[in-house]
Design a protein around this motif. Structure first.
Motif, PDB file in Angstrom:
ATOM      1  N   GLN A 233      -5.332  15.230  31.489  1.00  0.00           N
ATOM      2  CA  GLN A 233      -5.366  14.241  30.779  1.00  0.00           C
ATOM      3  C   GLN A 233      -3.890  13.494  31.092  1.00  0.00           C
ATOM      4  O   GLN A 233      -3.596  12.194  31.015  1.00  0.00           O
ATOM      5  CB  GLN A 233      -5.538  14.429  29.593  1.00  0.00           C
ATOM      6  N   LYS A 267     -13.393   1.869  26.271  1.00  0.00           N
ATOM      7  CA  LYS A 267     -13.967   2.402  25.068  1.00  0.00           C
ATOM      8  C   LYS A 267     -14.033   4.028  25.353  1.00  0.00           C
ATOM      9  O   LYS A 267     -13.458   5.106  24.918  1.00  0.00           O
ATOM     10  CB  LYS A 267     -15.310   2.146  24.602  1.00  0.00           C
ATOM     11  N   LEU A 270     -10.541   5.525  25.780  1.00  0.00           N
ATOM     12  CA  LEU A 270      -9.723   5.937  24.572  1.00  0.00           C
ATOM     13  C   LEU A 270     -10.075   7.215  24.021  1.00  0.00           C
ATOM     14  O   LEU A 270      -9.522   7.893  23.391  1.00  0.00           O
ATOM     15  CB  LEU A 270     -10.004   4.646  23.540  1.00  0.00           C
ATOM     16  N   GLY A 271     -11.411   7.523  24.167  1.00  0.00           N
ATOM     17  CA  GLY A 271     -12.040   8.489  23.582  1.00  0.00           C
ATOM     18  C   GLY A 271     -11.452   9.689  24.261  1.00  0.00           C
ATOM     19  O   GLY A 271     -11.086  10.887  24.004  1.00  0.00           O
ATOM     20  N   ASP A 274      -7.611  10.582  23.582  1.00  0.00           N
ATOM     21  CA  ASP A 274      -7.307  10.554  22.050  1.00  0.00           C
ATOM     22  C   ASP A 274      -6.484  11.790  21.967  1.00  0.00           C
ATOM     23  O   ASP A 274      -5.587  11.670  20.813  1.00  0.00           O
ATOM     24  CB  ASP A 274      -8.670  10.742  21.298  1.00  0.00           C
ATOM     25  N   MET A 277      -2.791  11.140  21.623  1.00  0.00           N
ATOM     26  CA  MET A 277      -2.136  10.086  20.520  1.00  0.00           C
ATOM     27  C   MET A 277      -1.208  10.560  19.805  1.00  0.00           C
ATOM     28  O   MET A 277      -0.962  11.643  19.489  1.00  0.00           O
ATOM     29  CB  MET A 277      -3.222   9.448  19.722  1.00  0.00           C
ATOM     30  N   ASP A 280      -1.831  11.239  14.161  1.00  0.00           N
ATOM     31  CA  ASP A 280      -3.320  11.630  13.795  1.00  0.00           C
ATOM     32  C   ASP A 280      -3.270  11.261  12.051  1.00  0.00           C
ATOM     33  O   ASP A 280      -3.894  12.322  11.465  1.00  0.00           O
ATOM     34  CB  ASP A 280      -3.709  12.759  14.255  1.00  0.00           C
ATOM     35  N   PHE A 316      -4.588   2.280  26.951  1.00  0.00           N
ATOM     36  CA  PHE A 316      -4.153   3.098  25.735  1.00  0.00           C
ATOM     37  C   PHE A 316      -2.809   2.402  24.854  1.00  0.00           C
ATOM     38  O   PHE A 316      -2.840   2.672  23.820  1.00  0.00           O
ATOM     39  CB  PHE A 316      -3.831   4.483  26.699  1.00  0.00           C
ATOM     40  N   SER A 319      -4.184   0.131  22.561  1.00  0.00           N
ATOM     41  CA  SER A 319      -4.778   0.771  21.327  1.00  0.00           C
ATOM     42  C   SER A 319      -3.785   1.302  20.372  1.00  0.00           C
ATOM     43  O   SER A 319      -3.802   1.314  19.202  1.00  0.00           O
ATOM     44  CB  SER A 319      -5.521   1.857  21.885  1.00  0.00           C
ATOM     45  N   ASP A 370      -2.053   4.589  10.216  1.00  0.00           N
ATOM     46  CA  ASP A 370      -2.133   5.195  11.239  1.00  0.00           C
ATOM     47  C   ASP A 370      -1.359   4.285  12.645  1.00  0.00           C
ATOM     48  O   ASP A 370      -1.865   4.708  13.748  1.00  0.00           O
ATOM     49  CB  ASP A 370      -3.710   5.151  11.364  1.00  0.00           C
TER      50      ASP A 370
END
Length: 532
Positions: A233, A267, A270-271, A274, A277, A280, A316, A319, A370
């Motif tokens: 990742q 979509k 982004l999953g 995650d 990020m 959280d 990313f 988002s 958030d």
């Protein structure tokens, strides 16, 4: 010493020199110690004299006393020099004509940014795209890429030629997304796009649907949410390791028999990303509705909408910003008054560090949202959302900053936030206090590592304070900091109201002072006004 001319005789001369050294190895050197004249056959020597008389370009070779070549110099005539310059200009014209700067979106990280942090920009496990294609240490992943392509073809029951022909239609557009010329041939480039693209989509879909449903074994070394996935990742979010989003859209559309579909890849991306990020923050429904009502519009990011993302790193970033902070007008250019002297002298600094602001009476509180970038300042309180720092945060922020530095069509909001936090954090004590306030949560070894992380993120970044969305907030904080009454009040509270014993001591001292003053007053009064 002697000079030998004529380029055409150079090869013949060197061979003759070697033969002379072999045959006449026993001949003693000249007693004078000077360089010896190398003899040539009669006809070449005559040709040599003719060449010396001709005003043409020449190659000069100087032979020392040991018969060794010690100097070479190539001189061109003025006409050939002008011709060489014209050839370079023609090459520059061709490069400029071939360069499609408007479509460029996947950049090589500039050298001034990557000095000392090269590992943060260079993939360690998997390469995507042409920049790191074929590197020896990354070839180990190639067999897993081919396995992913095999699974795609087997699962969809489609021929590989369909994918190759479809991506070939986008080859020119895809090449224009990358900086500089790509040395790969057309077939090699198309093969790379298909292979890397299918590998990325398998990872995206496996994280969303489950790798077992896609036909992979439970203990698969790559296609399983386990050990190496975090490193993969981190590699896939790097700026130099991106694939154009339209390539991934086309490949996913071919698998689902909908070649023109858009948004689904964003979509899935982004999953997949995650876990990287930087926040959280869990919010209740009431907190979310309150946040939306305060903004007057929705705060969610819809990846299925046309957000203009050019690759996964850009998606990313969008988002993270969600409805994105708006850049305020330039407010730092005007002349500053005496009360704003600090901000005027330190133009590269948005705000003072935590320790200095606390001494001026500024309070720090965690803001329930958030959106980690949404910082507010009101009535002497700096509200900062929670920031989660892990071992991938450094690489993530560096690549986001590099993209904002290179790409003209995006704001500098991530850079503004990082510069702001860099100004706030100067020492481990600053990190410790923000951690105490619940603003910073980190998985690193110590507070010193966090401080060092922020202090190194923006060392070589070109940043304009006037374009920062936090410039107005920084102006308000600096104005509060420069108000002397706030500093005095904070100092009084810190020294005399820090604990109950200090408060009791202060009250006792005040009472004693009042009693002493009263006693003195009555003593003086009785002296000047004695009782009758």
């Amino acid at each position: 010493m002697v000079a030998v001319f004529n380029k055409e005789l150079l090869s013949w001369y060197l061979i003759t020199l070697k033969l002379r050294e072999t045959v006449e190895s026993a001949v003693p050197k000249s007693p004078t110690g000077s360089a010896q004249l190398l003899e040539f056959p009669e006809q070449p020597q005559q040709d040599l004299q003719k060449q010396q008389q001709a005003p043409s370009d020449y190659l000069q070779i100087v032979i020392n006393e040991d018969g060794e070549n010690c100097e070479e110099e190539t001189k061109l005539t003025d006409s050939e020099w002008v011709i060489s310059i014209k050839e370079k200009l023609e090459q520059a014209r061709q490069d400029d004509a071939a360069g499609s700067w408007a479509k460029l979106c996947i950049y090589r990280v500039p050298h001034y940014l990557r000095e000392g942090d090269d590992k943060a920009y260079v993939p360690q496990i998997v390469s995507l795209g042409p920049y790191h294609h074929g590197k020896r240490r990354l070839r180990q992943m190639d067999r897993h890429k081919w396995r992913s392509l095999h699974h795609v073809l087997k699962r969809t029951n489609k021929e590989i030629k369909l994918f190759l022909d479809s991506i070939r239609e986008l080859e020119e557009r895809a090449r224009s997304c990358y900086e500089g010329s790509i040395s790969l041939s057309s077939n090699e480039f198309v093969e790379m796009m298909v292979l890397d693209g299918c590998f990325v989509l398998e990872l995206f879909r496996g994280a969303a649907e489950g790798f077992k449903q896609l036909g992979y074994a439970r203990n698969d070394p790559i296609f399983a949410m386990r050990g190496s996935m975090h490193s993969i990742q981190r590699d896939m979010i790097m700026l130099e390791n991106q694939l154009p989003l339209f390539i991934l859209d086309r490949l996913l559309g071919l698998q689902s028999d909908d070649p023109d579909q858009k948004g689904l890849v964003a979509k899935l991306a982004l999953g997949f990303f995650d876990p990287l990020m930087p926040t959280d923050e869990p919010l209740t429904k009431s907190e979310k509705s309150k946040l939306e009502s305060s903004l007057g519009h929705a705060t969610t990011f819809d990846p299925l909408a046309d957000q203009g993302g050019v690759h996964c790193l850009d998606v990313f970033r969008l988002s993270l910003l969600r409805t994105g902070p708006k850049t305020v007008p330039r407010i730092w250019i005007k002349r500053w008054s005496h009360s704003n002297r600090v901000a005027d002298k330190r133009r590269t600094q948005l705000i003072h560090c935590v320790t200095e602001l606390r001494e001026a009476g500024v309070k720090f509180k965690r803001r329930k949202t958030d959106r980690f970038w949404d910082i507010k300042f009101k009535n002497g309180v700096l509200w900062i959302p929670r920031l989660l720092i892990h071992d991938g945060t450094r690489s993530l922020f560096l690549n986001l900053i590099a993209f904002e530095q290179c790409h003209l069509d995006c704001s500098n909001n991530i850079t503004s936030y990082v510069v702001f936090m860099d100004n706030l954090i100067n020492s481990p004590e600053d990190v410790a206090y923000l951690h105490y306030c619940g603003i910073i949560e980190h998985w690193l070894g110590s507070d010193a590592e966090v401080a060092d992380l922020f202090n190194r993120l923006c060392q070589e970044v070109v940043f304009d304070i006037n374009d920062s969305y936090l410039s107005r907030l920084s102006q308000d904080v600096n104005r509060y900091y420069n108000h002397r009454w706030n500093t005095w009040r904070a100092s009084l509270k810190h020294k005399y109201f820090g604990n109950p014993w200090a408060i009791i001591s202060l009250i006792a001292a005040v009472v004693l002072l009042l009693l002493t003053a009263t006693q003195t007053f009555y003593g003086v009064y009785a002296y000047y006004s004695p009782a009758s």
